[in-house]
Design a protein around this motif. Structure first.
Motif, PDB file in Angstrom:
ATOM      1  N   ARG A   1      -6.697  11.598   0.854  1.00 58.10           N
ATOM      2  CA  ARG A   1      -5.602  10.874   0.162  1.00 58.10           C
ATOM      3  C   ARG A   1      -5.792   9.767  -0.526  1.00 58.10           C
ATOM      4  N   LYS A   2      -4.803   9.890  -1.322  1.00 56.15           N
ATOM      5  CA  LYS A   2      -4.890   8.481  -1.953  1.00 56.15           C
ATOM      6  C   LYS A   2      -4.462   7.216  -2.185  1.00 56.15           C
TER       7      LYS A   2
ATOM      8  N   THR B   1      -3.129  -2.299 -10.944  1.00 57.54           N
ATOM      9  CA  THR B   1      -3.005  -1.482  -9.035  1.00 57.54           C
ATOM     10  C   THR B   1      -5.041  -1.358  -9.107  1.00 57.54           C
ATOM     11  N   THR B   2      -5.047  -0.790  -7.255  1.00 55.87           N
ATOM     12  CA  THR B   2      -6.432  -0.630  -6.821  1.00 55.87           C
ATOM     13  C   THR B   2      -5.501   1.432  -6.315  1.00 55.87           C
ATOM     14  N   LEU B   3      -7.139   2.160  -6.326  1.00 52.74           N
ATOM     15  CA  LEU B   3      -6.814   3.617  -5.989  1.00 52.74           C
ATOM     16  C   LEU B   3      -8.060   4.049  -4.904  1.00 52.74           C
ATOM     17  N   SER B   4      -8.013   4.083  -3.872  1.00 57.67           N
ATOM     18  CA  SER B   4      -8.569   3.531  -2.916  1.00 57.67           C
ATOM     19  C   SER B   4      -8.386   5.219  -2.127  1.00 57.67           C
TER      20      SER B   4
ATOM     21  N   ASP C   1       8.483  10.247  -5.463  1.00 52.93           N
ATOM     22  CA  ASP C   1       8.387  10.919  -3.673  1.00 52.93           C
ATOM     23  C   ASP C   1       9.555   9.710  -2.927  1.00 52.93           C
ATOM     24  N   GLU C   2      10.357  10.387  -2.438  1.00 49.75           N
ATOM     25  CA  GLU C   2      11.233   9.495  -1.395  1.00 49.75           C
ATOM     26  C   GLU C   2      10.796   9.836   0.160  1.00 49.75           C
ATOM     27  N   ASN C   3       9.298  10.419   0.377  1.00 52.00           N
ATOM     28  CA  ASN C   3       8.749  10.825   1.597  1.00 52.00           C
ATOM     29  C   ASN C   3       7.571   9.694   1.185  1.00 52.00           C
TER      30      ASN C   3
ATOM     31  N   GLN D   1       0.977  -1.778  -0.536  1.00 53.58           N
ATOM     32  CA  GLN D   1      -0.376   0.481   0.413  1.00 53.58           C
ATOM     33  C   GLN D   1       0.739   0.903   0.318  1.00 53.58           C
ATOM     34  N   ILE D   2       0.380   1.999  -0.722  1.00 54.47           N
ATOM     35  CA  ILE D   2       1.550   3.474  -1.193  1.00 54.47           C
ATOM     36  C   ILE D   2       0.885   4.741  -1.006  1.00 54.47           C
ATOM     37  N   ILE D   3       1.130   5.601   0.226  1.00 52.61           N
ATOM     38  CA  ILE D   3       0.719   6.487  -0.152  1.00 52.61           C
ATOM     39  C   ILE D   3       1.534   7.883   0.414  1.00 52.61           C
TER      40      ILE D   3
END
Length: 281
Positions: free
Chosen positions: A234-235, A220-223, A257-259, A199-201
């Motif tokens: 947020r996605k 992928t799935t976006l929520s 995005d390193e963060n 999971q990636i935010i």
């Protein structure tokens, strides 16, 4: 056709391991193992039919039953096992050395070897024929785990021997039943650690999402999610990748995005497009 060619060696190897387990451990020690071999051992004192002959007959009978309830696709995948297994058993039985083992050890290792062989075949979507066909039929209509159904079926089969061999033989047979179920379950879940659910935010979710699809060729799935502290919307990107693809996914995310906040877990129950449509990895 390509998949059938790729799976054929595993079907042949699995059936050979099953035949070896029966010829080396089950039949010589009269182990009430479950499966067609267990039925042959349990009923031999009653009908006085040579066990190998009874095993071959039961395999063919179960093949017909599986064809009726599981369809033509099953029949195509199983016909090889239904032909090869009896041939293997007939050929290797006279040449297998008689090991001087405690029946308990013979039961344990015979069950484990048989379970691994059956599991190899089941992973391809085929069947070894015989008494793993009733569990497949029940699994089709109920969704109960195959290894659990095999355990129940084999336990009932072992129970047949109570009247011909006594309680001690039945208790020894249950060891083989457990070994077979354990071997099947381990083979069906083998490689489960090779898949990871991530999971990636990230604020750069659009770029990351596009890159995952184009560079990793993964869906992928976006929520939508809401930050618990900030209340910001947020996605969240959900993606499942193979273990070998995970370092590339990390590099891809850090590029944008390193963060980015990532949650990674092993996925042991993945099936569908991109992984498998038949058995869980």
């Amino acid at each position: 056709m390509k998949k059938m060619v790729r799976d054929l060696p595993w079907v042949l190897i699995g059936n050979f391991m099953l035949a070896l387990a029966v010829a080396m451990f089950i039949l010589p020690y009269n182990i009430l193992s479950g499966g067609v071999a267990g039925i042959a051992v349990a009923l031999q004192p009653v009908f006085h039919i040579e066990p190998t002959l009874m095993v071959n007959g039961l395999v063919l009978g179960m093949f017909v039953l599986g064809t009726v309830f599981l369809g033509k696709d099953f029949a195509v995948k199983t016909v090889i096992s239904s032909l090869v297994y009896p041939v293997y058993l007939t050929i290797i039985t006279p040449f297998v050395p008689l090991l001087q083992l405690d029946p308990i050890l013979a039961s344990l290792y015979g069950g484990l070897l048989a379970g691994v062989g059956i599991g190899l075949v089941l992973r391809t979507g085929a069947s070894t024929g015989g008494m793993d066909i009733p569990p497949l039929i029940v699994n089709k209509y109920t969704g109960i785990k195959i290894s659990t159904l095999v355990l129940i079926t084999d336990a009932l089969t072992v129970g047949l021997g109570l009247f011909t061999y006594g309680l001690e033989a039945v208790l020894i047979g249950f060891i083989s039943v457990w070994g077979t179920s354990f071997g099947i379950d381990k083979m069906l879940t083998l490689g489960g650690g090779n898949a990871k659910a991530v999971q990636i935010i990230s604020e750069a979710h659009a770029q990351i999402n596009a890159a995952i699809q184009s560079e990793l060729d993964r869906g992928t799935t976006l929520s939508d999610a809401t930050g618990g502290y900030t209340g910001a919307l947020r996605k969240v990107i959900l993606v499942v990748v193979e273990k070998k693809e995970y370092p590339k996914l990390l590099e891809l995310v850090n590029r944008f995005d390193e963060n980015a906040f990532m949650i990674t877990s092993d996925a042991t129950d993945v099936h569908g497009e991109g992984f498998t449509l038949e058995f869980k990895v």
